[in-house]
Each structure stands twice: as C-alpha cells, then as structure tokens.
Scaffold this active site. Structure first.
Site, PDB file in Angstrom:
ATOM      1  N   TYR A 290      -2.305  -0.296  10.233  1.00 33.98           N
ATOM      2  CA  TYR A 290      -1.966  -0.948   9.080  1.00 33.98           C
ATOM      3  C   TYR A 290      -0.825  -0.622   8.460  1.00 33.98           C
ATOM      4  CZ  TYR A 290      -3.584  -1.559   4.064  1.00 33.98           C
ATOM      5  OH  TYR A 290      -3.765  -2.183   2.519  1.00 33.98           O
TER       6      TYR A 290
ATOM      7  N   SER B 298       1.008  -1.067   0.551  1.00 38.78           N
ATOM      8  CA  SER B 298       0.232   0.281   0.443  1.00 38.78           C
ATOM      9  C   SER B 298       0.874   1.354  -0.272  1.00 38.78           C
ATOM     10  CB  SER B 298      -0.938   0.235   1.162  1.00 38.78           C
ATOM     11  OG  SER B 298      -1.555   0.939   1.662  1.00 38.78           O
TER      12      SER B 298
END
Length: 235
Positions: free
Chosen positions: A160, A137
């Site tokens: 995350y 990501s």
C-alpha cells in the site's frame, strides 16, 4: 459549475466527496464497479452513475465514451483504492508480502490511475479549467515513513505505501507534462472507511475536505503538489 467524475464513489470518501460537490452545485458522476450498489448510491445522492472498473481497459474506455457523449469533463478524482488486510492478522508484514499481493494493490492504486488518465486526458484537455485529484495517503510520504517520530513509521505493510509513493511520482510527472492542468495528490488522513477495516481515527467528513477543496481549484491553483487539510505533505 464543473462536471466531475469520482472513481470508487459508491461509499466512503468518494461518496462523501460526491455529496459535498453536488451540494456546491457541480454535476457529479460516481464511478462504481457494482451496478446495484452504484445505483443505490447515485439515487441517494442525486448523482449520475457510470459503471467503471479501473482495472479493466474496456470498462474505462466505455465510461470515457459515455461521459464524452454527455458533454465532457472538468474534474477527475482518482479515488478508487485498495489495501489488503484480514480481520485476523491486519496488514501483512514485509515477510508475508508476495509479488502477487503487490500486483493486486498496484492494479487498482497505480495502473488503474494511469488507465484513467490515459482515457480521460483528451476530455479534460477540452475543459477551460481541467483538474485532476489523485487520492494518495500519508503512507506515500517517504520522509514520514522513514522517521520513527511519525505515526506512519509503524505501518507494517509494503504494497500500500509503495503504491501511494508511486502515485505521488505519477502526479509530479503528469503535472510537469500537462502544465495547463491542475494535477495534485492529496492525503485525506487516517479516515474511518471500509478500506482500512473501519480502524481510521477521523470521519469521512473530515477526510473528504481536502479532496473537495482541491477538486474546486481554478487555473491559478497549485499543481504537482502533495497536500493535506493541514497544508503541504513532505514527499
């Protein structure tokens, strides 16, 4: 043509990646934790289904044995991922993060990938052109995460981005350890999927493009890189 395994592939980016790779003529296994959802997805795609929970050693080992018995593997796409957010409050901020909540994210996004690599490396080493794609990501970029002029700077969560930064480090280290493989991390971009509560700004078709591209590279392709559809992503 290659044989590909995609984790977390019964929906979202994994499903679209499987569709595109099947369209290109590859043999594709979709990994899914839930048997019925996996069967429906596999039937819709014309893909092969393997039951696979990346957080469970026995499940991963059984999947590896199944694919080995059916001929082997050329490409592993570590797509299964988890992000915590609620409909009411969105992503929990740093003040709300706990060791338990971080552990839940890392169990899938980090330990699940290592579990997959450990189980499937022997199969991949038998391939003439083994490829591993780790779906990371832009939130895994420490450079972008720390600069106020970058959109990711304003993301409030801890677990995350930390998991994806760790995944990037894993990618680098495995690429160095296995120079005959092509091992890369990819940033699909902020894609509209269930993972982020359907808040993404681009389609799964757009997000899957870099995954599909890197899954099909040859032995002369890059390794140990972090890439998006626009090019190299800063670490």
């Amino acid at each position: 043509m290659k044989t590909v395994l995609i984790t977390g592939a019964n929906k979202g980016l994994g499903f679209e990646t499987a569709r595109r790779l099947l369209e290109a003529g590859h043999t594709v296994y979709i990994g899914a934790r839930h048997a019925e959802r996996g069967r429906i997805a596999a039937d819709a795609l014309g893909a092969r289904l393997v039951l696979l929970d990346v957080t469970d050693d026995s499940s991963v080992d059984a999947a590896a044995a199944t694919i080995a018995a059916k001929g082997g593997l050329d490409v592993l796409i570590n797509n299964a991922g988890l992000e915590e957010r609620t409909a009411e409050n969105g992503v929990p901020g740093a003040g709300d993060e706990t060791a338990a909540s971080m552990e839940r994210i890392f169990e899938t996004n980090v330990f699940g990938v290592v579990r997959m690599l450990h189980a499937f490396l022997p199969l991949l080493q038998r391939s003439r052109e083994p490829v591993i794609v780790n779906v990371s990501s832009g939130l895994g970029s420490l450079s972008d995460l720390s600069e106020p002029d970058q959109p990711t700077y304003f993301y409030p969560g801890v677990a995350y981005p930390a998991s994806k930064t760790t995944l990037n480090a894993i990618t680098i280290q495995y690429a160095k350890a296995f120079p005959d493989m092509r091992i890369n991390a990819v940033d699909p971009g902020y894609t509209n999927t269930d993972l982020n509560g359907r808040t993404g700004t681009q389609s799964v078709e757009e997000g899957a493009s870099i995954i599909v591209r890197m899954a099909q590279i040859g032995s002369d392709g890059p390794t140990g890189a972090f890439l998006s559809a626009q090019g190299a992503v800063r670490w």
